[in-house]
Write an enzyme that holds these catalytic residues in place. Structure first.
Site, short mmCIF file in Angstrom:
data_model
loop_
_atom_site.label_atom_id
_atom_site.label_comp_id
_atom_site.label_asym_id
_atom_site.label_seq_id
_atom_site.Cartn_x
_atom_site.Cartn_y
_atom_site.Cartn_z
N PHE A 145 3.19 5.02 -6.64
CA PHE A 145 2.48 5.01 -5.37
C PHE A 145 3.39 5.64 -4.31
O PHE A 145 4.49 5.16 -4.07
CB PHE A 145 2.10 3.58 -4.94
CG PHE A 145 1.33 3.58 -3.65
CD1 PHE A 145 -0.04 3.85 -3.65
CD2 PHE A 145 1.96 3.37 -2.43
CE1 PHE A 145 -0.75 3.89 -2.46
CE2 PHE A 145 1.25 3.42 -1.23
CZ PHE A 145 -0.11 3.67 -1.25
N ASP A 230 11.85 7.38 -3.89
CA ASP A 230 11.01 6.71 -2.90
C ASP A 230 11.44 5.25 -2.87
O ASP A 230 11.12 4.47 -3.76
CB ASP A 230 9.54 6.86 -3.32
CG ASP A 230 8.59 6.10 -2.40
OD1 ASP A 230 9.05 5.22 -1.66
OD2 ASP A 230 7.37 6.39 -2.45
N LYS A 259 8.75 1.01 5.48
CA LYS A 259 8.49 -0.43 5.48
C LYS A 259 9.49 -1.31 6.27
O LYS A 259 9.26 -1.59 7.42
CB LYS A 259 8.31 -0.93 4.06
CG LYS A 259 7.01 -0.38 3.45
CD LYS A 259 6.51 -1.18 2.28
CE LYS A 259 5.06 -0.91 1.98
NZ LYS A 259 4.80 0.17 1.04
C1 LIG Z 1 4.03 1.42 1.02
C2 LIG Z 1 4.57 2.54 0.22
C3 LIG Z 1 4.35 3.88 0.59
C4 LIG Z 1 3.46 4.28 1.75
O1 LIG Z 1 3.93 3.78 2.96
P1 LIG Z 1 2.94 3.77 4.24
O2 LIG Z 1 3.84 3.35 5.35
O3 LIG Z 1 1.86 2.79 3.93
O4 LIG Z 1 2.42 5.14 4.41
C5 LIG Z 1 4.93 4.88 -0.18
N1 LIG Z 1 5.69 4.57 -1.24
C6 LIG Z 1 5.93 3.30 -1.62
C7 LIG Z 1 6.81 3.02 -2.80
C8 LIG Z 1 5.37 2.23 -0.91
O5 LIG Z 1 5.57 0.98 -1.30
#
Ligand SMILES: *Cc1c(COP(=O)(O)O)cnc(C)c1O
Length: 411
Positions: A145, A230, A259
């Site tokens: 994700f 990420d 986050k």
């Molecule tokens: C939450 C998340 C995202 C996206 O972040 P947003 O601030 O919602 O755009 C991307 N990668 C990972 C691993 C995430 O947990």
């Protein structure tokens, strides 16, 4: 009367939300009005133990006095000037991030998906300059994700997130996670980068194996592919190290954060080495809000707490205790098939409908989320203490007993 006095009951709020908000989040049955430490309080005054931290955002808990002060003080000085001018807390934050990581440069934006968009653009620009137009392919992992905007979505290999938004950005391919051969098979002379989460979050908390990450690093180095981690969910202390790559001992070329970086204010960041960062020249990339005074001052306060208190030590100790208690629970309840994760990022795998269990836990005062296939994910605030963990385990025990009893009655 303030505008906040208009809707004062949960029912009124639900009705109005259905009337005025896009239905992107489904039915919601709780409205919080206050938070303190690991606890949240709803509109009816009920207390909940928060084991989800706003999805790995409120890592220092709610209403942390140092964070409250940073926001108050900065909002009295100046909130925003745009990046037409120098922004002192932004520069100081970049310095703190670089001093404590592999990185030498930082770009700020406002969310996780934007940080990954930045990374996608950067690897393409870097590769184009070095190898010409034909090297643009990015390999990501199944179950990943990376966000909801079209670039980050193109890198996200989950059907339920993608369906309905085709066609995607060209040049994305998906390898099996934790399977080095699958990655090797996809690499060709058009490939420029690999993006992965060291611990996959949304698919149900799946950590990379250490040897796998080491092999990915080696293959990327050998083929001059940029490796993007990420760390939007697993970074910022969640693993008990400041960054998950430090937990594994495997360095990326680019890392994305968001986050928990400002404990609840919207911020995103892309970190890279100088050699890679140089591919972005003036006017190649930008953000109006990116790294403004309020969010970067707050993020500086977050990093100071992570670096200068025993918080990361608390993550390590709390994690050990929590895993132990959960394993004990798993031995009592057959419905739990597996406990997995690192630090305070934990997936509890159920042999049964995790969505129902999540709702029952909520009714009993514990906030969790379900994700992947029948996984309950817990992401407690990093400040969590033994007594909070004991309380959460008691709620789990009570809830799972209720579920077992109701199953028995139906037979
Ligand atoms: C939450 C998340 C995202 C996206 O972040 P947003 O601030 O919602 O755009 C991307 N990668 C990972 C691993 C995430 O947990």
């Amino acid at each position: 009367m303030s505008y906040l006095d208009v809707a004062s009951t949960l029912e009124e709020l639900k009705e109005m939300s259905q009337k005025y908000l896009f239905n992107t989040y489904g039915e919601r049955n709780v409205a919080f009005i206050k938070g303190q430490g690991c606890y949240l309080y709803d509109i009816g005054g009920r207390e909940y133990l928060d084991f989800i931290s706003g999805i790995a955002v409120n890592n220092l808990g709610h209403s942390h006095p140092v964070i409250v002060d940073a926001i108050k003080l900065q909002s009295e000085e100046v909130l925003h000037t745009s990046n037409l001018y120098l922004i002192k807390p932004q520069i100081l934050l970049a310095q703190k991030l670089c001093d404590n990581s592999f990185a030498e440069k930082v770009f700020f934006c406002n969310s996780g998906t934007e940080a990954n968009e930045s990374a996608i653009k950067l690897v393409r620009k870097y590769s184009k300059e070095k190898y010409g137009d034909n090297r643009y392919k990015i390999i990501s992992m199944k179950g990943s994700f990376h966000g909801r905007t079209m670039g980050a979505l193109s890198a996200t290999a989950q059907d339920k997130v993608r369906r309905g938004f085709e066609p995607f950005l060209e040049g994305f391919e998906f390898a099996e996670f934790n399977d080095i051969k699958s990655l090797q098979r996809l690499i060709d002379n058009k490939t420029c980068a690999v993006i992965l989460e060291p611990i996959q979050g949304e698919v149900g908390v799946v950590p990379a194996e250490k040897s796998y990450l080491e092999n990915v690093r080696e293959i990327c180095t050998k083929n001059d592919l940029l490796l993007i981690f990420d760390e939007i969910q697993c970074g910022m202390g969640r693993t008990s190290k400041l960054f998950a790559y430090q937990y594994y001992g495997v360095e990326p070329d680019i890392m994305t954060l968001a986050k928990a970086l400002a404990n609840g204010l919207p911020i995103g960041a892309m970190l890279a080495k100088d050699e890679v960062a140089e591919a972005f020249k003036p006017s190649n990339h930008a953000s109006t809000f990116g790294g403004n005074f309020l969010v970067t001052r707050t993020a500086c306060a977050v990093l100071d707490i992570l670096l200068n208190t025993d918080l990361l030590e608390n993550v390590k100790n709390s994690s050990r205790y929590l895993f132990h208690q959960l394993e004990e629970l798993a031995s009592e309840f057959k419905i739990i098939t597996k406990i997995r994760g690192i630090g305070l990022m934990i997936g509890i795998v159920f042999n049964g409908d995790a969505k129902t269990i999540q709702n029952k836990l909520l009714e009993n005062g514990l906030l969790t989320t379900f994700c992947g296939e029948n996984v309950i994910r817990i992401l407690p605030p990093l400040i969590v203490k033994k007594e909070d963990i004991d309380r959460a385990i008691n709620i789990f025990r009570e809830t799972l007993s209720q579920i077992e009893n109701s199953v028995k009655r139906t037979f």
